[in-house]
Design an enzyme around this catalytic site. Structure first.
Site, mmCIF file in Angstrom:
data_model
loop_
_atom_site.group_PDB
_atom_site.id
_atom_site.type_symbol
_atom_site.label_atom_id
_atom_site.label_comp_id
_atom_site.label_asym_id
_atom_site.label_seq_id
_atom_site.Cartn_x
_atom_site.Cartn_y
_atom_site.Cartn_z
ATOM 1 N N CYS A 1 0.872 -1.294 0.397
ATOM 2 C CA CYS A 1 -0.091 -0.005 0.187
ATOM 3 C C CYS A 1 1.315 1.244 0.067
ATOM 4 O O CYS A 1 1.342 1.173 -1.148
ATOM 5 C CB CYS A 1 -1.084 0.023 0.969
ATOM 6 N N ARG B 1 -1.958 -0.899 5.424
ATOM 7 C CA ARG B 1 -3.107 -1.610 5.012
ATOM 8 C C ARG B 1 -3.349 -2.956 3.901
ATOM 9 O O ARG B 1 -4.226 -3.411 3.998
ATOM 10 C CB ARG B 1 -4.388 -0.195 3.304
#
Lengths: 139, 302
Positions: free
Chosen positions: B247, B252
């Site tokens: 990410c 994430r």
């Protein structure tokens, strides 16, 4: 005039340990003024601060050469609310000139970078940049 | 001794049901001997606002990252941190957090780099716990520091570095950022320089699957069938694939790593934590702009 001076606020944060700085930030967060109804009813007037991972919106009013700040951020984002509340306490009511000359490095001087990390402090810088830009558009 | 697993039928469909607990299970087991609950949030103050009774706080910025080197804390610092939270090597750790466990997954991934045996996520995290009206407290538990052994961090199994990505071309990559980050559009704000990376776009051939596609409305993980629709039918992953997820800084993508690894049973999934803040600033590596994945260059041979 703002309710706090930058030197007073820096002193408040610098005189305590890192853990207590978080608690002081939390106090600021809890005391972020709520929006007046003219903005509550018109969320479209507010500008989103993209640098914050949490949603925060702000609006700047310039009246008689003075700058007034309005912020809103959800309760689930206490850090972002705390940053907004700190800026409100040292910037709300400043003259246009003092706002535009406000120290861009102020977020680094309050010792919060150690407590919350430099990355998170960026959000406060983003708010300051937007305040200054709105003021220069509206003065 | 690890604590009994949550036999919730929803979890039984996942490849590794033992890595999840429900809020109901946690509320019944809160006082179990050998259990430590850890809150890990994006917002560093949320724990102070109120947390699950008895939970301790671990912050990824200030606790899990080395303050100087861009890396996770040293083996010694990790041992000291866990000992200071009352966690021993055989403690069952349940992690939960805000934003559908995005940061909690990140903390769990770091725990796994150090090979902590029994660490689980609270399905739905902080939001679901609160939505169900369960108890929160501001009281910080008194902890007696205990011994956690110094364990060597294993960076070779669950973690990918940039050179691993260069060698990986031809195998699936998953970009879990938003569509705007993937395509390389950026909102240039006046008086605010674009920061984070010098170029916008994605790693060639990476499929775009924003991390939140794994999450149901109540912040819990989607069912196995729904997850398969996203990652197998949607992104084209196949059983046995060797996958790297990334990410912006690896947070994430830890969430996606968790889903692929534990819920869908991919045995070879790594998180590239250098992610876009590294790749988007690296000299000479290929990138793709726009919404199409683009072609993978030839893998770099060691």
């Amino acid at each position: 005039m703002p309710i706090e001076t930058t030197s007073g606020l820096i002193e408040d944060f610098q005189s305590i340990g890192v853990k207590d700085r978080l608690n002081l930030l939390l106090e600021f967060s809890e005391n972020l003024p709520t929006l007046p109804s003219r903005y509550l009813d018109h969320p479209d007037l507010l500008e989103r601060v993209e640098e914050c991972q949490s949603p925060i919106y702000l609006f700047v009013e310039v009246t008689d050469g003075h700058v007034y700040l309005f912020f809103t951020a959800p309760e689930e984002s206490p850090t972002t609310r705390g940053f907004a509340s700190i800026l409100h306490s040292v910037m709300d009511g400043l003259s246009v000139e003092d706002t535009l000359n406000f120290d861009d490095d102020f977020p680094s001087k309050i010792g919060l970078a150690e407590a919350v990390s430099p990355l998170r402090i960026r959000g406060m810088r983003g708010m300051m940049a937007r305040i200054k830009r709105q003021v220069s558009e509206k003065k | 001794m690890s604590i009994e697993f949550d036999s919730n039928p929803k979890f039984a469909d996942y490849s590794n049901p033992e890595v999840l607990v429900s809020s109901e299970w946690l509320s019944q087991n809160l006082n179990s001997e050998g259990l430590v609950v850890v809150e890990s949030d994006e917002d560093v103050l949320l724990y102070e606002v109120g947390h699950i009774p008895g939970a301790v706080k671990i912050d990824w910025h200030t606790d899990l990252n080395d303050p100087i080197t861009r890396d996770y804390v040293s083996d010694e610092s990790f041992a000291k941190l866990l000992g200071s939270k009352g966690i021993s090597r055989d403690t069952t750790v349940v992690i939960y957090g805000d934003k559908s466990n995005w940061w909690a997954s990140y903390a769990l991934w770091v725990f796994k780099l150090f090979g902590h045996p029994d660490v689980r996520l609270l399905d739905g995290g902080r939001d679901k716990w609160i939505a169900e009206g369960r108890e929160l407290t501001k009281e910080v538990p008194a902890i007696s520091e205990i011994e956690y052994p110094v364990v060597k961090r294993d960076d070779s199994t669950l973690r990918a570095f940039r050179d691993d990505v260069l060698k990986h071309f031809g195998n699936p990559l998953i970009d879990v950022r938003s569509a705007e980050e993937y395509s390389g559009e950026r909102t240039h704000m006046p008086a605010y320089p674009e920061e984070g990376a010098l170029r916008g776009g994605h790693i060639p051939s990476a499929a775009s699957v924003p991390w939140a596609k794994a999450v149901a409305e109540d912040s819990s993980f989607k069912s196995r069938a729904e997850l398969e629709a996203v990652y197998l039918d949607g992104a084209g992953l196949k059983k046995g694939d060797n996958v790297i997820a990334y990410c912006r800084i690896g947070e994430r993508s830890s969430h996606t790593w968790f889903v692929l690894n534990y819920l869908l049973g991919f045995e070879n999934v790594r998180n590239y934590d250098g992610s876009w803040t590294e790749w988007g600033s690296l000299v000479g590596v290929p990138i793709v702009k726009g919404s199409e994945p683009g072609r993978a260059p030839a893998p770099k041979v060691a």
